[in-house]
Design a protein around this motif. Structure first.
Motif, PDB file in Angstrom:
ATOM      1  N   ALA A  10      10.712 -47.354 -39.395  1.00 43.04           N
ATOM      2  CA  ALA A  10       9.750 -48.035 -40.111  1.00 43.04           C
ATOM      3  C   ALA A  10      10.230 -48.127 -41.501  1.00 43.04           C
ATOM      4  O   ALA A  10      10.698 -47.257 -42.177  1.00 43.04           O
ATOM      5  N   ILE A  11       9.842 -49.564 -42.151  1.00 39.78           N
ATOM      6  CA  ILE A  11      10.288 -49.743 -43.477  1.00 39.78           C
ATOM      7  C   ILE A  11       9.039 -49.264 -44.149  1.00 39.78           C
ATOM      8  O   ILE A  11       7.916 -49.536 -44.085  1.00 39.78           O
ATOM      9  N   PRO A  12       9.418 -48.333 -45.243  1.00 46.76           N
ATOM     10  CA  PRO A  12       8.251 -47.972 -46.155  1.00 46.76           C
ATOM     11  C   PRO A  12       7.520 -49.179 -46.890  1.00 46.76           C
ATOM     12  O   PRO A  12       7.995 -50.139 -47.031  1.00 46.76           O
ATOM     13  N   SER A  13       6.151 -48.752 -46.899  1.00 44.66           N
ATOM     14  CA  SER A  13       5.255 -49.697 -47.524  1.00 44.66           C
ATOM     15  C   SER A  13       5.824 -49.729 -49.181  1.00 44.66           C
ATOM     16  O   SER A  13       6.447 -49.037 -49.667  1.00 44.66           O
ATOM     17  N   PHE A  14       5.337 -50.679 -49.824  1.00 52.09           N
ATOM     18  CA  PHE A  14       5.577 -50.828 -51.287  1.00 52.09           C
ATOM     19  C   PHE A  14       5.058 -49.804 -52.120  1.00 52.09           C
ATOM     20  O   PHE A  14       5.800 -49.162 -53.197  1.00 52.09           O
ATOM     21  N   GLY A  15       4.137 -49.341 -51.559  1.00 51.62           N
ATOM     22  CA  GLY A  15       3.419 -48.123 -52.473  1.00 51.62           C
ATOM     23  C   GLY A  15       4.003 -46.981 -52.439  1.00 51.62           C
ATOM     24  O   GLY A  15       4.596 -46.149 -53.256  1.00 51.62           O
ATOM     25  N   THR A  16       4.681 -46.633 -51.099  1.00 49.99           N
ATOM     26  CA  THR A  16       5.548 -45.583 -50.642  1.00 49.99           C
ATOM     27  C   THR A  16       6.730 -45.532 -51.362  1.00 49.99           C
ATOM     28  O   THR A  16       7.440 -44.666 -52.084  1.00 49.99           O
ATOM     29  N   ALA A  17       7.393 -46.793 -51.483  1.00 45.40           N
ATOM     30  CA  ALA A  17       8.713 -47.038 -52.305  1.00 45.40           C
ATOM     31  C   ALA A  17       8.309 -46.818 -54.086  1.00 45.40           C
ATOM     32  O   ALA A  17       9.352 -46.328 -54.277  1.00 45.40           O
TER      33      ALA A  17
END
Length: 66
Positions: A10-17
């Motif tokens: 899964a590609i992390p969300s912008f917020g997670t990044a």
């Protein structure tokens, strides 16, 4: 021949990044302060929305009786 298994990551969300970068760059005290500040902003917005709604109800009540 047997095909190699496909793995999906899964590609992390912008917020997670952003939180990951924040955790690398800021000490935990600064992170907590930012989180508290953002919570305060959200709470202020909620109270402002409630004030607008209360004013609308009051205006409707006054104009209905006049």
């Amino acid at each position: 021949m047997q095909a190699a298994p496909v793995r999906a990551t899964a590609i992390p969300s912008f917020g997670t990044a952003l939180r990951a970068v924040e955790s690398l760059l800021l000490s935990s005290g600064q992170r907590t302060a930012r989180r508290n500040a953002w919570t305060s902003v959200l709470e202020d917005r909620r109270r402002a929305k409630d004030r607008v709604e209360a004013q609308r109800v009051l205006d409707e009540t006054v104009s209905g009786r006049a």
